[in-house]
Design an enzyme around this catalytic site. Structure first.
Site, PDB file in Angstrom:
ATOM      1  CB  SER A  38       2.968  -7.871   1.416  1.00  0.00           C
ATOM      2  OG  SER A  38       1.896  -7.814   2.310  1.00  0.00           O
ATOM      3  CB  THR A  48      -0.944  -0.022   1.225  1.00  0.00           C
ATOM      4  OG1 THR A  48      -1.840  -1.122   1.055  1.00  0.00           O
ATOM      5  CG2 THR A  48      -1.740   1.255   1.363  1.00  0.00           C
ATOM      6  CB  THR A  70       0.856  -3.436   6.372  1.00  0.00           C
ATOM      7  OG1 THR A  70      -0.453  -3.515   5.789  1.00  0.00           O
ATOM      8  CG2 THR A  70       1.415  -2.038   6.231  1.00  0.00           C
ATOM      9  CG  ASP A  71      -2.193  -7.397   4.003  1.00  0.00           C
ATOM     10  OD1 ASP A  71      -2.588  -6.694   4.953  1.00  0.00           O
ATOM     11  OD2 ASP A  71      -2.765  -7.430   2.897  1.00  0.00           O
TER      12      ASP A  71
HETATM   13  N1  ASP Z   1      -2.551  -5.574   0.766  1.00  0.00           N
HETATM   14  C1  ASP Z   1      -1.507  -4.619   1.089  1.00  0.00           C
HETATM   15  C2  ASP Z   1      -0.187  -5.372   1.120  1.00  0.00           C
HETATM   16  O1  ASP Z   1       0.112  -5.996   2.082  1.00  0.00           O
HETATM   17  C3  ASP Z   1      -1.824  -3.962   2.376  1.00  0.00           C
HETATM   18  C4  ASP Z   1      -0.824  -2.942   2.845  1.00  0.00           C
HETATM   19  O2  ASP Z   1       0.276  -2.803   2.365  1.00  0.00           O
HETATM   20  O3  ASP Z   1      -1.164  -2.216   3.808  1.00  0.00           O
HETATM   21  O4  ASP Z   1       0.531  -5.347   0.164  1.00  0.00           O
END
Ligand code: ASP
Length: 338
Positions: free
Chosen positions: A70, A20, A103-104
């Site tokens: 991710s 993200t 973040t995932d």
């Molecule tokens: N779906 C995203 C990822 O993990 C969520 C994020 O980055 O906050 O790539």
């Protein structure tokens, strides 16, 4: 920092992997988990350009390793990233590495690097909960703080660090605990430090070994053995565990209730899997440390408990342990140690 002699600044490599923090689109308040924006579209060069003051903190070089959500991290990509980070850390003209990441699965990547990259140079991961196009975008501040932490000599030797929302967490402990809020990352024993006035301020150090003191080294690891995770809920089915075994899983992490409880009706089928050589690892879907011999006779059945590691990190530690050991007693010692 302003007016500082540029030659005195650290050389920091920015490695972009997507997420993200590299996302765009959607409404002004769009948050992580929303379908209204697209993750992994802005390059790491562009991200760095968008953050005022970044280049006053360090001499930066940006490299795009991946451009993915991710969720799409596989073990192959994880190994590729770890090899890249280890290679960068061996270079004399690199003082620190900052990785931008979704973040995932950030906590899994950070933990893997923490256990396999033999370097005491600062390695810092960061991400964001909002894409850069949202009014509440948190990526620019997170990237600024990640570079500020990476550029400080006091950050060396602390293991891999995760900088999010003005906190500096250890990769051993940190987890994503919220799907939407900017305050999404927490460590059960607290962060190692905070970012105050743009500088890291340390409050505690990690007891457990990592990086240069780890028994695992990315240079010796060609592939990870398959390890599955099964999360507990009412009315479970043994076939899920059997399926992992027939896929070739060398271990299964059972994310049990509370203290790692295993339902009575699964004990016999799981004992059969153990007899077939599948390592069984008890974790908790709730969190907190586990005791041996509580709800399962771990000794007699040859189970391993995860200490306080969450199921997703336990998967990685079990896989790493299995690159060196088969004996559950010795693998138990690995969980107590790390
Ligand atoms: N779906 C995203 C990822 O993990 C969520 C994020 O980055 O906050 O790539």
């Amino acid at each position: 920092m302003q007016g500082m002699d540029a030659s005195a600044l650290s050389h920091v490599v920015l490695l972009g992997t997507g997420g993200t923090i590299a996302g765009a689109g959607g409404g002004a308040t769009t948050g992580a988990g929303s379908a209204a924006y697209q993750a992994a579209v802005v390059t790491i060069d562009e991200l760095a350009r968008q953050v005022p003051g970044l280049r006053q903190l360090a001499r930066l070089r940006a490299e795009q390793l991946f451009q993915i959500d991710s969720a799409d991290f596989t073990d192959e990509r994880l190994l590729q990233l770890a090899r890249k980070v280890a290679a960068l850390c061996r270079q004399d003209d690199v003082d620190a590495v900052v990785i931008t990441h979704g973040t995932d699965t950030l906590e899994e990547t950070a933990y893997f690097l923490h256990l396999t990259v033999h370097s005491s140079k600062p390695i810092v991961l960061t991400g964001s909960m909002r894409p850069g196009t949202a009014v509440s975008a948190d990526g620019p501040a997170n990237l600024l703080h990640a570079v500020a932490v990476a550029a400080q000599p006091s950050s060396a030797g602390r293991g891999v660090l995760v900088v999010m929302d003005e906190q500096v967490h250890s990769a051993r402990d940190v987890a994503k605990t919220h799907s939407q809020r900017v305050e999404a990352f927490a460590s059960p024993h607290g962060p190692l430090g905070l970012v105050v006035e743009g500088m890291p301020r340390w409050y505690r150090a990690l007891e457990r070994p990592h990086t240069v003191a780890s028994a695992f080294d990315i240079e010796d690891i060609e592939a990870l053995p398959l390890v599955g995770v099964v999360t507990s809920h009412g009315n479970m089915r043994r076939e899920i565990y059997d399926q992992w075994a027939s896929l070739g899983a060398r271990a299964i992490v059972h994310a049990g209730f509370g203290g790692g409880t295993v339902p009575a009706y699964l004990k016999a089928p799981l004992a059969e899997l153990r007899a077939r050589g599948v390592l069984l690892v008890r974790a908790s879907r709730t969190g907190g440390p586990l005791a041996r011999g509580g709800c399962v006779d771990d000794e007699a059945l040859g189970w391993v408990v995860t200490d306080d590691q969450n199921p997703q990190r336990a998967r990685l530690l079990a896989a790493l342990a299995l690159t060196q050991e088969r004996d559950p007693e010795r693998i138990q010692q690995v969980f107590w140690r790390y």
